[in-house]
Design a protein around this motif. Structure first.
Motif, PDB file in Angstrom:
ATOM      1  N   UNK A 126      30.054  18.142  29.156  1.00  0.00           N
ATOM      2  CA  UNK A 126      29.582  19.443  29.613  1.00  0.00           C
ATOM      3  C   UNK A 126      28.286  19.222  30.393  1.00  0.00           C
ATOM      4  N   UNK A 127      27.802  20.296  31.010  1.00  0.00           N
ATOM      5  CA  UNK A 127      26.564  20.201  31.779  1.00  0.00           C
ATOM      6  C   UNK A 127      25.820  21.519  31.692  1.00  0.00           C
ATOM      7  N   UNK A 128      24.503  21.425  31.792  1.00  0.00           N
ATOM      8  CA  UNK A 128      23.664  22.617  31.804  1.00  0.00           C
ATOM      9  C   UNK A 128      23.256  22.941  33.236  1.00  0.00           C
ATOM     10  N   UNK A 129      23.183  24.233  33.547  1.00  0.00           N
ATOM     11  CA  UNK A 129      22.733  24.668  34.859  1.00  0.00           C
ATOM     12  C   UNK A 129      23.543  24.036  35.976  1.00  0.00           C
ATOM     13  N   UNK A 130      22.841  23.590  37.005  1.00  0.00           N
ATOM     14  CA  UNK A 130      23.509  23.001  38.161  1.00  0.00           C
ATOM     15  C   UNK A 130      23.400  21.478  38.194  1.00  0.00           C
ATOM     16  N   UNK A 131      23.117  20.853  37.043  1.00  0.00           N
ATOM     17  CA  UNK A 131      22.922  19.399  36.998  1.00  0.00           C
ATOM     18  C   UNK A 131      24.151  18.643  37.505  1.00  0.00           C
ATOM     19  N   UNK A 132      25.339  19.047  37.078  1.00  0.00           N
ATOM     20  CA  UNK A 132      26.556  18.341  37.509  1.00  0.00           C
ATOM     21  C   UNK A 132      26.779  18.515  39.022  1.00  0.00           C
ATOM     22  N   UNK A 133      26.529  19.718  39.513  1.00  0.00           N
ATOM     23  CA  UNK A 133      26.692  19.980  40.941  1.00  0.00           C
ATOM     24  C   UNK A 133      25.718  19.127  41.759  1.00  0.00           C
ATOM     25  N   UNK A 134      24.447  19.052  41.322  1.00  0.00           N
ATOM     26  CA  UNK A 134      23.464  18.239  42.032  1.00  0.00           C
ATOM     27  C   UNK A 134      23.844  16.760  41.998  1.00  0.00           C
ATOM     28  N   UNK A 135      24.310  16.274  40.856  1.00  0.00           N
ATOM     29  CA  UNK A 135      24.713  14.879  40.755  1.00  0.00           C
ATOM     30  C   UNK A 135      25.944  14.620  41.629  1.00  0.00           C
ATOM     31  N   UNK A 136      26.867  15.554  41.657  1.00  0.00           N
ATOM     32  CA  UNK A 136      28.055  15.397  42.487  1.00  0.00           C
ATOM     33  C   UNK A 136      27.728  15.403  43.969  1.00  0.00           C
ATOM     34  N   UNK A 137      26.784  16.232  44.349  1.00  0.00           N
ATOM     35  CA  UNK A 137      26.388  16.351  45.753  1.00  0.00           C
ATOM     36  C   UNK A 137      25.615  15.113  46.219  1.00  0.00           C
ATOM     37  N   UNK A 138      24.713  14.610  45.366  1.00  0.00           N
ATOM     38  CA  UNK A 138      23.858  13.484  45.746  1.00  0.00           C
ATOM     39  C   UNK A 138      24.450  12.131  45.387  1.00  0.00           C
ATOM     40  N   UNK A 139      25.407  12.103  44.461  1.00  0.00           N
ATOM     41  CA  UNK A 139      25.877  10.812  43.950  1.00  0.00           C
ATOM     42  C   UNK A 139      24.807  10.263  43.013  1.00  0.00           C
ATOM     43  N   UNK A 140      24.611   8.970  43.034  1.00  0.00           N
ATOM     44  CA  UNK A 140      23.592   8.368  42.175  1.00  0.00           C
ATOM     45  C   UNK A 140      22.829   7.340  42.992  1.00  0.00           C
ATOM     46  N   UNK A 141      21.962   7.824  43.934  1.00  0.00           N
ATOM     47  CA  UNK A 141      21.239   6.892  44.791  1.00  0.00           C
ATOM     48  C   UNK A 141      20.225   6.064  43.998  1.00  0.00           C
ATOM     49  N   UNK A 142      19.681   5.071  44.656  1.00  0.00           N
ATOM     50  CA  UNK A 142      18.660   4.225  44.034  1.00  0.00           C
ATOM     51  C   UNK A 142      17.510   5.088  43.512  1.00  0.00           C
ATOM     52  N   UNK A 143      17.030   4.769  42.311  1.00  0.00           N
ATOM     53  CA  UNK A 143      15.925   5.431  41.606  1.00  0.00           C
ATOM     54  C   UNK A 143      16.297   6.786  41.007  1.00  0.00           C
ATOM     55  N   UNK A 144      17.556   7.178  41.072  1.00  0.00           N
ATOM     56  CA  UNK A 144      17.991   8.434  40.454  1.00  0.00           C
ATOM     57  C   UNK A 144      18.119   8.251  38.948  1.00  0.00           C
ATOM     58  N   UNK A 145      18.016   9.363  38.217  1.00  0.00           N
ATOM     59  CA  UNK A 145      18.300   9.312  36.788  1.00  0.00           C
ATOM     60  C   UNK A 145      18.967  10.593  36.316  1.00  0.00           C
ATOM     61  N   UNK A 146      19.760  10.445  35.271  1.00  0.00           N
ATOM     62  CA  UNK A 146      20.424  11.574  34.613  1.00  0.00           C
ATOM     63  C   UNK A 146      19.964  11.598  33.171  1.00  0.00           C
ATOM     64  N   UNK A 147      19.781  12.793  32.634  1.00  0.00           N
ATOM     65  CA  UNK A 147      19.391  12.968  31.237  1.00  0.00           C
ATOM     66  C   UNK A 147      20.553  13.626  30.515  1.00  0.00           C
ATOM     67  N   UNK A 148      20.987  12.987  29.440  1.00  0.00           N
ATOM     68  CA  UNK A 148      22.089  13.517  28.635  1.00  0.00           C
ATOM     69  C   UNK A 148      21.603  13.776  27.221  1.00  0.00           C
ATOM     70  N   UNK A 149      22.234  14.719  26.569  1.00  0.00           N
ATOM     71  CA  UNK A 149      21.935  15.062  25.186  1.00  0.00           C
ATOM     72  C   UNK A 149      23.225  14.943  24.383  1.00  0.00           C
ATOM     73  N   UNK A 150      23.106  14.387  23.182  1.00  0.00           N
ATOM     74  CA  UNK A 150      24.300  14.250  22.340  1.00  0.00           C
ATOM     75  C   UNK A 150      23.916  14.380  20.871  1.00  0.00           C
ATOM     76  N   UNK A 151      24.886  14.730  20.070  1.00  0.00           N
ATOM     77  CA  UNK A 151      24.701  14.838  18.624  1.00  0.00           C
ATOM     78  C   UNK A 151      25.366  13.652  17.944  1.00  0.00           C
ATOM     79  N   UNK A 152      25.009  13.427  16.713  1.00  0.00           N
ATOM     80  CA  UNK A 152      25.659  12.363  15.951  1.00  0.00           C
ATOM     81  C   UNK A 152      24.942  11.039  16.075  1.00  0.00           C
ATOM     82  N   UNK A 153      25.520  10.027  15.468  1.00  0.00           N
ATOM     83  CA  UNK A 153      24.922   8.691  15.486  1.00  0.00           C
ATOM     84  C   UNK A 153      25.250   7.996  16.794  1.00  0.00           C
ATOM     85  N   UNK A 154      24.513   6.931  17.083  1.00  0.00           N
ATOM     86  CA  UNK A 154      24.802   6.131  18.266  1.00  0.00           C
ATOM     87  C   UNK A 154      26.180   5.490  18.156  1.00  0.00           C
ATOM     88  N   UNK A 155      26.560   5.135  16.946  1.00  0.00           N
ATOM     89  CA  UNK A 155      27.874   4.507  16.733  1.00  0.00           C
ATOM     90  C   UNK A 155      29.014   5.453  17.104  1.00  0.00           C
TER      91      UNK A 155
END
Length: 172
Positions: A126-155
């Motif tokens: 899932x995505x909040x706001x327009x984050x997915x749209x911005x990532x889709x439009x820009x791709x993932x150029x050099x120095x870009x970053x995405x922040x994700x949130x998740x529940x549960x353990x790392x495992x």
């Protein structure tokens, strides 16, 4: 630390690299990359995410990116240089994340495309706001970053288990 609290994953692509006569693993940053790495570090600091751990590829350009970005953060997380991040697929990166101790609440992974971009897409069910749209439009150029949130353990981290909550890329 409770596994009920959301965890944060920052997926950070190295800044723009130069192409001198060296192996791919030893490529340094270009001048533009050095500037963008510091700007990305300031933007990451502005996000307010208190990073507990940095997992950085052993490639020269990722180590240099992190060295410049981390100077902008209010708190330096423990940094581990991880060979498996270099040229890793999204599945291989998930395997690395699955090994993080549960007392770590937030992690930044400094790596390479296509793995980092692919991991952002694979994890974000899932995505909040327009984050997915911005990532889709820009791709993932050099120095870009995405922040994700998740529940549960790392495992328990698996495809679709996270929400894309922010995305940033330097202006071109």
């Amino acid at each position: 630390m409770s596994v009920a609290e959301p965890r944060r994953i920052v997926l950070f692509r190295h800044a723009k690299a130069d192409w001198p006569q060296v192996t791919d693993h030893e490529r340094p940053l270009a001048e533009r990359g050095r500037m963008d790495a510091a700007v990305a570090g300031r933007r990451l600091a502005d996000s307010g995410i208190p990073l507990d751990l940095a997992l950085c590829s052993t490639a020269h350009r990722t180590r240099e990116t992190w060295k410049l970005a981390v100077h902008e953060l209010p708190h330096r997380p423990k940094t581990v240089y991880e060979e498996r991040i270099y040229e890793a697929s999204p599945g291989e990166l998930i395997a690395v994340l699955n090994e993080i101790p549960d007392d770590v609440q937030s992690v930044v992974v400094i790596g390479h495309n296509p793995g980092i971009h692919g991991l952002a897409e694979v994890l974000s069910g899932s995505a909040e706001g327009d984050a997915r749209e911005r990532m889709g439009r820009r791709g993932f150029p050099a120095a870009a970053f995405a922040v994700l949130s998740c529940d549960g353990s790392w495992k328990s981290l698996e495809p679709g288990a996270a929400a894309l909550v922010d995305y940033w890329a330097p202006s071109e």
